[in-house]
Scaffold this motif. Structure first.
Motif, mmCIF file in Angstrom:
data_model
loop_
_atom_site.group_PDB
_atom_site.id
_atom_site.type_symbol
_atom_site.label_atom_id
_atom_site.label_comp_id
_atom_site.label_asym_id
_atom_site.label_seq_id
_atom_site.Cartn_x
_atom_site.Cartn_y
_atom_site.Cartn_z
ATOM 1 N N LEU A 25 0.806 -1.225 0.000
ATOM 2 C CA LEU A 25 0.000 0.000 0.000
ATOM 3 C C LEU A 25 0.838 1.275 0.000
ATOM 4 O O LEU A 25 0.281 2.363 -0.177
ATOM 5 C CB LEU A 25 -0.927 0.004 1.224
ATOM 6 C CG LEU A 25 -2.032 -1.054 1.235
ATOM 7 C CD1 LEU A 25 -2.847 -0.960 2.518
ATOM 8 C CD2 LEU A 25 -2.941 -0.918 0.027
ATOM 9 N N ASN A 28 0.392 3.610 -2.969
ATOM 10 C CA ASN A 28 -0.893 4.301 -2.936
ATOM 11 C C ASN A 28 -0.871 5.468 -1.962
ATOM 12 O O ASN A 28 -1.481 6.520 -2.213
ATOM 13 C CB ASN A 28 -2.001 3.325 -2.551
ATOM 14 C CG ASN A 28 -2.116 2.168 -3.523
ATOM 15 O OD1 ASN A 28 -1.537 1.114 -3.291
ATOM 16 N ND2 ASN A 28 -2.844 2.329 -4.607
ATOM 17 N N THR A 32 -1.459 9.371 -2.936
ATOM 18 C CA THR A 32 -2.467 10.166 -2.239
ATOM 19 C C THR A 32 -1.867 11.441 -1.662
ATOM 20 O O THR A 32 -2.442 12.531 -1.783
ATOM 21 C CB THR A 32 -3.106 9.335 -1.111
ATOM 22 O OG1 THR A 32 -3.686 8.149 -1.665
ATOM 23 C CG2 THR A 32 -4.179 10.137 -0.392
ATOM 24 N N THR A 242 -5.785 8.412 -6.882
ATOM 25 C CA THR A 242 -6.314 8.361 -5.514
ATOM 26 C C THR A 242 -7.809 8.105 -5.514
ATOM 27 O O THR A 242 -8.317 7.304 -4.713
ATOM 28 C CB THR A 242 -6.004 9.674 -4.782
ATOM 29 O OG1 THR A 242 -4.587 9.901 -4.780
ATOM 30 C CG2 THR A 242 -6.507 9.626 -3.355
ATOM 31 N N PHE A 245 -8.480 4.468 -6.403
ATOM 32 C CA PHE A 245 -8.136 3.594 -5.277
ATOM 33 C C PHE A 245 -9.204 3.664 -4.195
ATOM 34 O O PHE A 245 -9.591 2.631 -3.621
ATOM 35 C CB PHE A 245 -6.776 3.993 -4.712
ATOM 36 C CG PHE A 245 -6.371 3.210 -3.501
ATOM 37 C CD1 PHE A 245 -5.991 1.884 -3.611
ATOM 38 C CD2 PHE A 245 -6.373 3.797 -2.246
ATOM 39 C CE1 PHE A 245 -5.609 1.152 -2.498
ATOM 40 C CE2 PHE A 245 -6.000 3.074 -1.126
ATOM 41 C CZ PHE A 245 -5.610 1.747 -1.251
#
Length: 267
Positions: A25, A28, A32, A242, A245
């Motif tokens: 993660l 990600n 973000t 983002t 996701f």
């Protein structure tokens, strides 16, 4: 043996799983965070200051939302085509015996084992020999072809685990073939079909290599991201990533909540 060592041995698998999940993660999280950045130059690689300008105008970069819409359209139609064909093939491979059945099973796995660049070059050669114009339709055909194997594998695993006595019971209760399929077979196979469809959508939307070979002048979202990275990555790309996701996580949470609600024993 100290209490800490004892606790570590008991929870070693859990800790390893959490560390692996955090590692997966981490990209990600970076995307973000940098979706709220205000870069000083073209490249959004260093944190400068907090800003929500990109979130207020996610389509501020020319061609970004157009490529995103195109990728979503291709992924949608590729998912429909691959799911329909893959489900039919999976049922045929499991329920029927015919010549060359073993060969078909082997051929189904070839696109999954073959390097994407080989498949991309092969498809490009096929389209050029047919005189096809590279663009939306060649991308769609290519995506259906390489997504088909994943759908067949997912649906086939579900069909093989189905109890045939349930369908026989429906027939004993005077249900016709169509009613049996619609009310018994299809609901049982639905999780496998849904898994194959979601996998096909993700693979189609995310594909770059096969798409790049067979796109011509058409630009999908992964191709737009790759091209932008050569000139300077806009913050809006991080915003789109983002948002996607977050939508994926939300869908997973909703499906888990629905599954728990269905399996919860009734009072």
């Amino acid at each position: 043996m100290t209490p800490f060592v004892t606790w570590l041995k008991r929870n070693l698998v859990v800790l390893a799983g959490l560390l692996t999940l955090a590692y997966l993660l981490l990209p990600n999280v970076v995307v973000t965070v940098f979706s709220f950045n205000e870069p000083a130059g073209r490249f959004n690689y260093e944190w400068r200051e907090f800003s929500t300008d990109a979130w207020q105008d996610p389509c501020g970069v020319a061609g970004l939302c157009g490529s995103l819409t195109l990728s979503l359209q291709i992924a949608f139609w590729a998912t429909l085509g691959a799911t329909a064909l893959g489900t039919a093939i999976a049922f045929a491979l499991v329920r029927y015996r015919f010549r060359a059945r073993s060969a078909v099973n082997t051929l189904i796995f070839l696109p999954m084992a073959m390097p994407e660049v080989v498949m991309a070059a092969s498809l490009l050669t096929l389209f050029l020999n047919m005189g096809a114009r590279l663009g939306f339709w060649t991308i769609l055909i290519a995506h259906i072809m390489f997504c088909l194997s994943f759908v067949v594998t997912a649906v086939k695993a579900r069909v093989m685990s189905m109890d045939p006595h349930l369908e026989q019971a429906a027939q004993d209760l005077y249900a016709g073939p169509f009613q049996t399929f619609l009310r018994v077979t299809l609901p049982i196979a639905a999780p496998g079909i849904a898994a194959g469809a979601l996998l096909a959508f993700a693979l189609s939307f995310d594909d770059f290599i096969i798409t790049n070979f067979n796109a011509g002048s058409t630009v999908t979202f992964p191709m737009f991201v790759w091209g932008s990275a050569q000139r300077g990555t806009p913050v809006q790309i991080n915003v789109i990533g983002t948002a996607m996701f977050a939508v994926a996580v939300l869908l997973v949470l909703v499906s888990m909540a629905v599954g728990r609600r269905r399996t919860r024993p009734k009072a």
